[in-house]
Write a protein that holds these residues in place. Sequence first.
Motif, PDB file in Angstrom:
ATOM      1  N   MET A 187      42.298 -45.521  66.120  1.00 32.19           N
ATOM      2  CA  MET A 187      42.227 -47.000  65.613  1.00 32.19           C
ATOM      3  C   MET A 187      40.663 -47.430  65.808  1.00 32.19           C
ATOM      4  N   THR A 188      40.103 -48.179  65.028  1.00 33.16           N
ATOM      5  CA  THR A 188      38.810 -48.581  64.828  1.00 33.16           C
ATOM      6  C   THR A 188      38.518 -49.806  65.455  1.00 33.16           C
ATOM      7  N   ALA A 189      37.097 -50.293  66.109  1.00 35.00           N
ATOM      8  CA  ALA A 189      36.734 -51.344  66.297  1.00 35.00           C
ATOM      9  C   ALA A 189      36.751 -52.548  65.778  1.00 35.00           C
ATOM     10  N   SER A 190      36.736 -52.255  64.242  1.00 34.75           N
ATOM     11  CA  SER A 190      36.310 -53.144  63.564  1.00 34.75           C
ATOM     12  C   SER A 190      37.863 -54.030  63.403  1.00 34.75           C
ATOM     13  N   LEU A 191      39.017 -53.509  63.622  1.00 35.93           N
ATOM     14  CA  LEU A 191      40.154 -54.006  63.324  1.00 35.93           C
ATOM     15  C   LEU A 191      40.614 -55.038  64.275  1.00 35.93           C
ATOM     16  N   LYS A 192      41.194 -56.275  63.765  1.00 32.64           N
ATOM     17  CA  LYS A 192      41.650 -57.285  64.694  1.00 32.64           C
ATOM     18  C   LYS A 192      43.084 -57.437  64.479  1.00 32.64           C
ATOM     19  N   PHE A 193      43.870 -57.976  65.515  1.00 34.90           N
ATOM     20  CA  PHE A 193      45.205 -57.715  65.386  1.00 34.90           C
ATOM     21  C   PHE A 193      45.927 -59.132  65.623  1.00 34.90           C
ATOM     22  N   ALA A 194      47.030 -59.571  65.067  1.00 38.92           N
ATOM     23  CA  ALA A 194      47.747 -60.661  65.406  1.00 38.92           C
ATOM     24  C   ALA A 194      48.849 -60.499  66.358  1.00 38.92           C
ATOM     25  N   PRO A 195      49.442 -61.387  67.114  1.00 32.92           N
ATOM     26  CA  PRO A 195      50.539 -61.326  68.045  1.00 32.92           C
ATOM     27  C   PRO A 195      51.733 -60.592  67.358  1.00 32.92           C
ATOM     28  N   SER A 196      51.929 -60.906  66.015  1.00 39.75           N
ATOM     29  CA  SER A 196      53.084 -60.315  65.292  1.00 39.75           C
ATOM     30  C   SER A 196      52.867 -58.856  64.698  1.00 39.75           C
ATOM     31  N   HIS A 197      51.756 -58.219  65.287  1.00 41.65           N
ATOM     32  CA  HIS A 197      51.704 -56.755  64.963  1.00 41.65           C
ATOM     33  C   HIS A 197      51.238 -56.521  63.516  1.00 41.65           C
ATOM     34  N   GLU A 198      50.546 -57.394  62.811  1.00 40.28           N
ATOM     35  CA  GLU A 198      49.542 -57.178  61.632  1.00 40.28           C
ATOM     36  C   GLU A 198      47.966 -57.000  62.034  1.00 40.28           C
ATOM     37  N   TRP A 199      47.398 -56.103  61.416  1.00 40.16           N
ATOM     38  CA  TRP A 199      46.022 -55.935  61.594  1.00 40.16           C
ATOM     39  C   TRP A 199      45.123 -56.382  60.500  1.00 40.16           C
ATOM     40  N   VAL A 200      43.926 -56.633  60.721  1.00 37.60           N
ATOM     41  CA  VAL A 200      43.026 -57.021  59.592  1.00 37.60           C
ATOM     42  C   VAL A 200      41.795 -56.400  59.896  1.00 37.60           C
ATOM     43  N   GLN A 201      41.240 -55.872  58.600  1.00 38.54           N
ATOM     44  CA  GLN A 201      39.767 -55.233  58.741  1.00 38.54           C
ATOM     45  C   GLN A 201      38.945 -56.164  57.779  1.00 38.54           C
ATOM     46  N   VAL A 202      37.789 -56.614  58.424  1.00 39.81           N
ATOM     47  CA  VAL A 202      36.792 -57.491  57.553  1.00 39.81           C
ATOM     48  C   VAL A 202      36.176 -56.477  56.731  1.00 39.81           C
ATOM     49  N   ASN A 203      36.148 -56.817  55.415  1.00 35.23           N
ATOM     50  CA  ASN A 203      35.551 -55.922  54.490  1.00 35.23           C
ATOM     51  C   ASN A 203      33.857 -56.396  54.302  1.00 35.23           C
ATOM     52  N   GLY A 204      33.690 -57.414  54.447  1.00 33.70           N
ATOM     53  CA  GLY A 204      32.292 -57.780  54.567  1.00 33.70           C
ATOM     54  C   GLY A 204      31.901 -58.530  53.049  1.00 33.70           C
ATOM     55  N   ASP A 205      32.892 -58.666  52.143  1.00 33.71           N
ATOM     56  CA  ASP A 205      32.839 -59.300  51.185  1.00 33.71           C
ATOM     57  C   ASP A 205      33.529 -60.644  50.905  1.00 33.71           C
ATOM     58  N   GLY A 206      33.930 -61.271  52.026  1.00 36.40           N
ATOM     59  CA  GLY A 206      34.957 -62.294  52.003  1.00 36.40           C
ATOM     60  C   GLY A 206      36.206 -61.866  51.772  1.00 36.40           C
ATOM     61  N   THR A 207      36.604 -60.782  51.884  1.00 32.97           N
ATOM     62  CA  THR A 207      38.089 -60.246  51.808  1.00 32.97           C
ATOM     63  C   THR A 207      38.239 -59.607  52.987  1.00 32.97           C
ATOM     64  N   VAL A 208      39.628 -59.501  53.423  1.00 37.25           N
ATOM     65  CA  VAL A 208      40.134 -58.654  54.542  1.00 37.25           C
ATOM     66  C   VAL A 208      41.328 -57.745  53.807  1.00 37.25           C
ATOM     67  N   THR A 209      41.591 -56.766  54.616  1.00 35.76           N
ATOM     68  CA  THR A 209      42.554 -55.626  54.305  1.00 35.76           C
ATOM     69  C   THR A 209      43.582 -55.894  55.404  1.00 35.76           C
ATOM     70  N   VAL A 210      44.737 -55.979  55.080  1.00 33.57           N
ATOM     71  CA  VAL A 210      45.946 -56.303  55.984  1.00 33.57           C
ATOM     72  C   VAL A 210      47.064 -55.260  55.893  1.00 33.57           C
ATOM     73  N   GLY A 211      47.450 -54.897  57.204  1.00 32.86           N
ATOM     74  CA  GLY A 211      48.571 -53.737  57.341  1.00 32.86           C
ATOM     75  C   GLY A 211      49.048 -54.176  58.724  1.00 32.86           C
ATOM     76  N   ILE A 212      50.205 -53.183  58.895  1.00 33.26           N
ATOM     77  CA  ILE A 212      50.896 -53.475  60.237  1.00 33.26           C
ATOM     78  C   ILE A 212      50.388 -52.271  61.262  1.00 33.26           C
ATOM     79  N   SER A 213      50.637 -52.491  62.553  1.00 36.12           N
ATOM     80  CA  SER A 213      50.170 -51.715  63.498  1.00 36.12           C
ATOM     81  C   SER A 213      51.043 -50.460  63.815  1.00 36.12           C
ATOM     82  N   GLU A 214      50.398 -49.451  64.222  1.00 38.55           N
ATOM     83  CA  GLU A 214      50.998 -48.116  64.561  1.00 38.55           C
ATOM     84  C   GLU A 214      52.266 -48.622  65.550  1.00 38.55           C
ATOM     85  N   HIS A 215      52.001 -49.494  66.641  1.00 39.06           N
ATOM     86  CA  HIS A 215      53.458 -49.950  67.359  1.00 39.06           C
ATOM     87  C   HIS A 215      54.440 -50.433  66.428  1.00 39.06           C
TER      88      HIS A 215
END
Length: 124
Positions: free
Chosen positions: A1-29
């Motif tokens: 995992m990378t330090a730039s990821l943030k996580f929701a309690p519901s197990h989604e992750w967010v990566q801030v792309n630096g252009d006003g957008t974020v990429t979203v997926g689900i965690s390894e768990h």
Amino acid sequence: MTASLKFAPSHEWVQVNGDGTVTVGISEHAQELLGDVVFVELPEIGQEVTAGTEFSLVESVKAASDIYAPVSGEVVEVNETLDEAPETINESPLDTGWIAKIKLSNESDLDNLMDEAAYKETLD
């Protein structure tokens, strides 16, 4: 995992792309709990999503699981690879298995998410 990821309690992750957008997926768990993913219902491009509400669905051989938007905004891109190869979520949940990109409507939504260490503590 990378330090730039943030996580929701519901197990989604967010990566801030630096252009006003974020990429979203689900965690390894989350993908481990689901098991073999067989279908992903992608959100619509242009769809407005609200943090904490359902915006996607992942089906596995075990169960179907709602995916919640970790931030509010507009869906600007979806990972069409998942239409043909939903198992990409199992193979690479934190990279090529991303679900959607969202243009943030409220950057402060990011403040409600956890860093990797805090997320891992919730799993113990």
